[in-house]
Scaffold this motif. Structure first.
Motif, mmCIF file in Angstrom:
data_model
loop_
_atom_site.group_PDB
_atom_site.id
_atom_site.type_symbol
_atom_site.label_atom_id
_atom_site.label_comp_id
_atom_site.label_asym_id
_atom_site.label_seq_id
_atom_site.Cartn_x
_atom_site.Cartn_y
_atom_site.Cartn_z
ATOM 1 N N ALA A 6 0.858 -1.187 0.000
ATOM 2 C CA ALA A 6 0.000 0.000 0.000
ATOM 3 C C ALA A 6 0.883 1.222 0.000
ATOM 4 C CB ALA A 6 -0.924 0.000 1.221
ATOM 5 N N GLY A 7 0.310 2.368 -0.379
ATOM 6 C CA GLY A 7 1.074 3.596 -0.453
ATOM 7 C C GLY A 7 1.797 3.706 -1.783
ATOM 8 N N SER A 8 2.767 4.590 -1.849
ATOM 9 C CA SER A 8 3.510 4.806 -3.093
ATOM 10 C C SER A 8 4.998 4.786 -2.815
ATOM 11 C CB SER A 8 3.117 6.142 -3.736
ATOM 12 O OG SER A 8 3.488 7.226 -2.897
ATOM 13 N N GLY A 9 5.762 4.496 -3.857
ATOM 14 C CA GLY A 9 7.206 4.471 -3.697
ATOM 15 C C GLY A 9 7.916 4.524 -5.034
ATOM 16 N N THR A 10 9.020 5.251 -5.084
ATOM 17 C CA THR A 10 9.882 5.263 -6.265
ATOM 18 C C THR A 10 11.313 4.982 -5.832
ATOM 19 O OG1 THR A 10 10.229 7.656 -6.124
ATOM 20 C CG2 THR A 10 8.450 6.888 -7.553
ATOM 21 N N VAL A 11 12.022 4.239 -6.674
ATOM 22 C CA VAL A 11 13.447 3.981 -6.484
ATOM 23 C C VAL A 11 14.121 4.232 -7.829
ATOM 24 C CG1 VAL A 11 15.228 2.281 -5.936
ATOM 25 C CG2 VAL A 11 13.070 2.280 -4.665
ATOM 26 N N SER A 12 15.007 5.208 -7.856
ATOM 27 C CA SER A 12 15.729 5.566 -9.081
ATOM 28 C C SER A 12 14.777 5.761 -10.261
ATOM 29 C CB SER A 12 16.778 4.494 -9.409
ATOM 30 O OG SER A 12 17.707 4.976 -10.352
ATOM 31 N N GLY A 13 13.633 6.371 -9.981
ATOM 32 C CA GLY A 13 12.676 6.699 -11.027
ATOM 33 C C GLY A 13 11.661 5.620 -11.346
ATOM 34 N N PHE A 14 11.782 4.441 -10.764
ATOM 35 C CA PHE A 14 10.832 3.354 -10.993
ATOM 36 C C PHE A 14 9.749 3.389 -9.917
ATOM 37 C CE2 PHE A 14 14.549 2.027 -13.291
ATOM 38 C CZ PHE A 14 14.072 1.332 -14.382
ATOM 39 N N HIS A 15 8.496 3.251 -10.333
ATOM 40 C CA HIS A 15 7.366 3.311 -9.407
ATOM 41 C C HIS A 15 7.068 1.915 -8.859
ATOM 42 C CE1 HIS A 15 6.381 7.493 -10.357
ATOM 43 N NE2 HIS A 15 6.701 7.196 -11.596
ATOM 44 N N LEU A 16 7.387 1.699 -7.583
ATOM 45 C CA LEU A 16 7.244 0.377 -6.984
ATOM 46 C C LEU A 16 5.794 -0.082 -6.911
ATOM 47 C CD1 LEU A 16 9.743 0.682 -3.980
ATOM 48 C CD2 LEU A 16 10.162 -0.338 -6.233
ATOM 49 N N HIS A 17 4.852 0.853 -6.739
ATOM 50 C CA HIS A 17 3.451 0.473 -6.553
ATOM 51 C C HIS A 17 2.794 0.024 -7.855
ATOM 52 C CE1 HIS A 17 3.959 4.770 -7.153
ATOM 53 N NE2 HIS A 17 2.762 4.843 -7.685
ATOM 54 N N LYS A 18 3.476 0.202 -8.991
ATOM 55 C CA LYS A 18 2.889 -0.258 -10.251
ATOM 56 C C LYS A 18 3.929 -0.884 -11.188
ATOM 57 C CE LYS A 18 3.001 4.451 -12.200
ATOM 58 N NZ LYS A 18 2.165 5.548 -12.771
ATOM 59 N N ILE A 19 5.047 -1.323 -10.618
ATOM 60 C CA ILE A 19 6.088 -1.914 -11.451
ATOM 61 C C ILE A 19 5.668 -3.305 -11.919
ATOM 62 C CG2 ILE A 19 7.397 -2.989 -9.541
ATOM 63 C CD1 ILE A 19 9.966 -2.083 -11.037
ATOM 64 N N GLY A 20 5.915 -3.611 -13.177
ATOM 65 C CA GLY A 20 5.619 -4.928 -13.728
ATOM 66 C C GLY A 20 6.854 -5.802 -13.744
ATOM 67 N N ARG A 21 6.655 -7.093 -13.958
ATOM 68 C CA ARG A 21 7.783 -8.029 -13.920
ATOM 69 C C ARG A 21 8.879 -7.661 -14.914
ATOM 70 N NH1 ARG A 21 5.441 -14.231 -13.330
ATOM 71 N NH2 ARG A 21 4.491 -13.979 -11.242
ATOM 72 N N ARG A 22 8.486 -7.186 -16.085
ATOM 73 C CA ARG A 22 9.488 -6.869 -17.108
ATOM 74 C C ARG A 22 10.363 -5.693 -16.714
ATOM 75 N NH1 ARG A 22 6.120 -7.466 -22.827
ATOM 76 N NH2 ARG A 22 5.612 -9.690 -22.603
ATOM 77 N N LYS A 23 9.864 -4.841 -15.840
ATOM 78 C CA LYS A 23 10.624 -3.659 -15.431
ATOM 79 C C LYS A 23 11.564 -3.938 -14.257
ATOM 80 C CE LYS A 23 8.900 -0.302 -18.078
ATOM 81 N NZ LYS A 23 9.750 0.571 -18.929
ATOM 82 N N ILE A 24 11.336 -5.026 -13.546
ATOM 83 C CA ILE A 24 12.138 -5.301 -12.350
ATOM 84 C C ILE A 24 13.625 -5.459 -12.682
ATOM 85 C CG2 ILE A 24 12.573 -6.978 -10.508
ATOM 86 C CD1 ILE A 24 9.528 -7.333 -10.292
ATOM 87 N N PRO A 25 14.012 -6.200 -13.747
ATOM 88 C CA PRO A 25 15.445 -6.266 -14.071
ATOM 89 C C PRO A 25 16.038 -4.894 -14.387
ATOM 90 C CG PRO A 25 14.253 -8.032 -15.174
ATOM 91 C CD PRO A 25 13.218 -7.115 -14.608
ATOM 92 N N GLN A 26 15.257 -4.017 -15.007
ATOM 93 C CA GLN A 26 15.750 -2.669 -15.302
ATOM 94 C C GLN A 26 15.990 -1.882 -14.019
ATOM 95 O OE1 GLN A 26 13.339 -0.674 -18.327
ATOM 96 N NE2 GLN A 26 12.724 -2.659 -19.140
ATOM 97 N N LEU A 27 15.072 -2.023 -13.055
ATOM 98 C CA LEU A 27 15.268 -1.394 -11.750
ATOM 99 C C LEU A 27 16.547 -1.891 -11.106
ATOM 100 C CD1 LEU A 27 14.503 0.015 -9.034
ATOM 101 C CD2 LEU A 27 13.076 -1.995 -8.534
ATOM 102 N N ARG A 28 16.747 -3.190 -11.095
ATOM 103 C CA ARG A 28 17.888 -3.766 -10.379
ATOM 104 C C ARG A 28 19.223 -3.413 -11.020
ATOM 105 N NH1 ARG A 28 15.056 -9.582 -8.784
ATOM 106 N NH2 ARG A 28 13.535 -8.639 -7.329
ATOM 107 N N ARG A 29 19.209 -3.049 -12.304
ATOM 108 C CA ARG A 29 20.452 -2.570 -12.921
ATOM 109 C C ARG A 29 20.879 -1.222 -12.362
ATOM 110 N NH1 ARG A 29 17.800 -4.190 -18.025
ATOM 111 N NH2 ARG A 29 18.398 -6.354 -18.418
ATOM 112 N N GLN A 30 19.950 -0.519 -11.734
ATOM 113 C CA GLN A 30 20.256 0.766 -11.107
ATOM 114 C C GLN A 30 20.740 0.607 -9.668
ATOM 115 O OE1 GLN A 30 19.940 3.762 -12.833
ATOM 116 N NE2 GLN A 30 19.593 2.383 -14.547
#
Length: 225
Positions: free
Chosen positions: A59-83
């Motif tokens: 619940a709530g909202s969150g961003t990490v290095s520009g990625f929105h955790l509350h609506k991140i999809g599986r395909r975006k997770i590897p891109q997040l982790r590269r940051q």
């Protein structure tokens, strides 16, 4: 004003059906070093897992290095982790591969191709952590402190915006723990990375001054060092 690398607002951190932390507000600025403290089981690791999307934001909202955790999809997770650069207590090294092959594996997993650039980056990070002469060593021949240095080298490969350290000194003696913490501070500064350093060893907070965030009774508080 510094850019926020981490920003959580009213975030609930959950394991299964159970809320671990509630109404978390947390901001970490670009290049900032933050200690995350609390007793074992207080929710530190769950918070970190949420930041690198191993746990969904409940619940709530969150961003990490520009990625929105509350609506991140599986395909975006590897891109997040590269940051991100993520370092664990148990090192998570591939024990059947040399130090340099551990680093090559990590580079290829994040999209690097074979070639001079890959070898140059391996040389750079091993030199940075003082292990240039152990490039061909197998992990089992290294001390605990040296293995943790390899893990830091791996975490730095992609010049991360955020370094996440989860109880990385838990298996090390006090002197080595302070050396590792000092090294991490130095490397993060050189790379311009923010750091979230989780520990239950309050003695480490005296190594150098930084902001302290505490997990306690299901909440997250700013604390005095």
């Amino acid at each position: 004003m510094a850019t926020a690398i981490v920003e959580l607002r009213g975030a609930n951190i959950r394991q299964g059906e159970r809320n671990i932390l509630e109404k978390v507000d947390l901001t970490i600025a670009e290049g900032e070093f933050v200690y995350l403290v609390g007793k074992t089981g207080a929710g530190k690791s769950s918070l970190l897992k949420t930041l690198y999307a191993a746990l969904p934001l409940a619940a709530g909202s969150g961003t990490v290095s520009g990625f929105h955790l509350h609506k991140i999809g599986r395909r975006k997770i590897p891109q997040l982790r590269r940051q991100l650069g993520i370092v664990f207590q148990d090192f998570n090294l591939l024990m059947d591969r040399s130090v340099e092959d551990n680093l090559r594996f990590a580079l290829r997993a994040t999209g690097w191709k074979k070639g001079a650039d890959t070898e140059k980056r391996i040389d750079e990070v091993l030199t940075a952590v003082g292990l240039a002469d152990r490039r061909r060593s197998m992990p089992h021949t290294l001390s605990g402190g040296e293995r943790q240095r390899v893990a830091f080298a791996r975490a730095l490969l992609n010049k991360p915006a955020l370094l996440i350290a989860d109880e990385v000194t838990g298996n090390l003696d006090p002197e080595t723990s302070r050396e590792i913490l000092t090294l991490m501070r130095q490397l993060a500064t050189e790379n311009g990375s923010a750091v979230l350093f989780a520990t239950h060893d309050y003695r480490l907070l005296d190594t150098f001054q930084a902001r302290v965030v505490r997990c306690e009774a299901g909440r997250v508080f700013n604390a005095e060092n």
